[in-house]
Design an enzyme around this catalytic site. Sequence first.
Site, mmCIF file in Angstrom:
data_model
loop_
_atom_site.group_PDB
_atom_site.id
_atom_site.type_symbol
_atom_site.label_atom_id
_atom_site.label_comp_id
_atom_site.label_asym_id
_atom_site.label_seq_id
_atom_site.Cartn_x
_atom_site.Cartn_y
_atom_site.Cartn_z
ATOM 1 N NE ARG A 166 -2.311 0.926 3.874
ATOM 2 C CZ ARG A 166 -2.293 2.008 4.651
ATOM 3 N NH1 ARG A 166 -1.173 2.346 5.279
ATOM 4 N NH2 ARG A 166 -3.356 2.755 4.794
ATOM 5 C CG ASN A 210 4.785 10.782 6.587
ATOM 6 O OD1 ASN A 210 4.027 10.706 7.533
ATOM 7 N ND2 ASN A 210 5.309 9.687 6.064
ATOM 8 N NE ARG A 219 2.198 12.450 8.531
ATOM 9 C CZ ARG A 219 1.014 12.199 7.988
ATOM 10 N NH1 ARG A 219 0.070 13.134 8.003
ATOM 11 N NH2 ARG A 219 0.752 11.035 7.425
ATOM 12 C CG ASP A 321 2.627 6.298 11.916
ATOM 13 O OD1 ASP A 321 3.684 5.637 11.900
ATOM 14 O OD2 ASP A 321 2.092 6.701 10.874
ATOM 15 C CD GLU A 527 4.165 -2.525 7.906
ATOM 16 O OE1 GLU A 527 4.571 -1.393 7.630
ATOM 17 O OE2 GLU A 527 3.010 -2.752 8.278
#
Length: 577
Positions: A166, A210, A219, A321, A527
């Site tokens: 994604r 980001n 950000r 996050d 990941e």
Amino acid sequence: MAVMGLETLVAACGPVGLSTGVSKLLTLLVTIQAAALASFGGGPNFDPKYFVDIPLRFSVNETARAFDALPRSQNNTIEPRELDQFVKEYFNPPGSDLIPSTPKDFNPNPPNFLPRVQNLSARSWALQIHGLWLELTRKVSPSVAKEPNLHTLVPLSHPVVVPGARFREVYYWDSYWVIKGLLVSGMLDTATGVVENLMELVEKYGFVPNGARIYYENRSQPPLLSMMIRAVYGKTHDQTLLKRAMPVLLKEYAFWTSEPHEVRVRDKYGEEHRLSRFWANWNTPRPESFTIDLNVTQGMNKTRQAQLYHDIATAAESGWDFSSRWMEDQQNLRTLRTSMIIPADLNAYLFQMEKNIEYFAKVLGNQTIETRFASAAKDRQRAIQRIHWSRKKGQWFDAWLSPTRCSLSKSDNRTVIYEWKQNQLTYASNFIPLWAGVLPKGDMRKEKVIEALNRSGLVQPAGIATSLRNTGQQWDFPNAWAPVVDMIIEGLDASGFARGKLMAKEIARNWLRSNYVAFEQVGKMIEKYDATSCGKIGGGGEYNPQTGFGWSNGVVLSLLQKYGWPAAEPFLCPEFS
């Protein structure tokens, strides 16, 4: 969930972009995202990011008119078949504005590739990971620059290497470990192109967003661009790169060392210090997670919602996050306080940036910049030790600012000095300053750090857990992430102490084995992993575990280069041998 119209959405949540064209595009896309959630329902396979990555086939106005014309039911939802047909007719698939690109410097069997890896299983696996660069390298379609109002993707001049799945675009801090892997693979030109793309972004925005999407313009991410430049320069010794990079790094440095990122605090001796925090320029739901963020803030008043949206986006800037690290109530995402925390790792990264700029200036013979950044690094090093360091516990803790207790600077009666306290909970981030070189060579305090990490409970059989608390958030226990594992291994190895080097090697071997077993089981790199069990995949968070995966690949290749693997030693975890 009823579908909001465009005007209602803007009135409820405010503008969601940085310019008129961007605002209209993102507003349309998040409205369709909300409609899709209402029509199809949620569940683990619903990904809100999909709906802000789809390129438009027609203008925003024409697409919006067609969307508004779709028939609605009594509860204002759209029949799933109608919505599905609309998306297929008016949009191209996500990722279709990226073109597959074969790197010119890719060699399926690169010369002198991992000479210390003698184990045949390890070597075969490493070559498969090396081959993944072909799957992860793209070019941004020329259509993105020609028709920017049809895309959320940001145009870039050089081929990009994406994390995978994604994550279809370039991400900032991911790129450091991608570059480490590319350099092991002998792909210096591709690595240089990655750096050039990030420098373009700084020139455009004043910082590296980001990721390379317009909805990330609010950000940044952990500032590791100077480390990427140093890694590439270490291979080329090309001063042209440093000359090109210097004004870019100065611009990025100014972003991180000016308000609102920079804050001032006073240590117990009354000395004032400047340190930095994460701070997103955002107080509405993130477009890529719009429906998720709306759900998190249900029942709050507008002021509290805006603050929480800001702290959610700020946590995204941190790279963590999400994590209990940022929460007052460690089980409750609604208690995020990210923007009122001075992170130990961020200031370690900035210390590293200051030392790198000092080094680059020395190479270029610019004594003015060299002197300035030598002084800045010394000041930050002192501040980190006064504010973050715990002599008793042998690690660096985040500092939590008081939102209500502050005073004015003694030297400047317009500057706010915040009161603070250390959050003495155990996180892997507490040990990243060791990697950044905050303690000088030969400093005996490094032994305390090594012992603290050894006793922390973070070091698990298959990696280093990010925290000790299992909250269901992806940056908490039992998850282990390649970049954090790599930084801690590198910090231990560079400590100069035998015990640190031994710990580094053992952690590296456990990590490599676990990644290999997982790859053998699912056929992909992941990941994040579960630190408690060899070959187990990580979980939690607001999306399913992703495959690909840029930084995991880079860390595996760099660790295999560093440590090798003997031919006779099994590559499986002990329980699988």
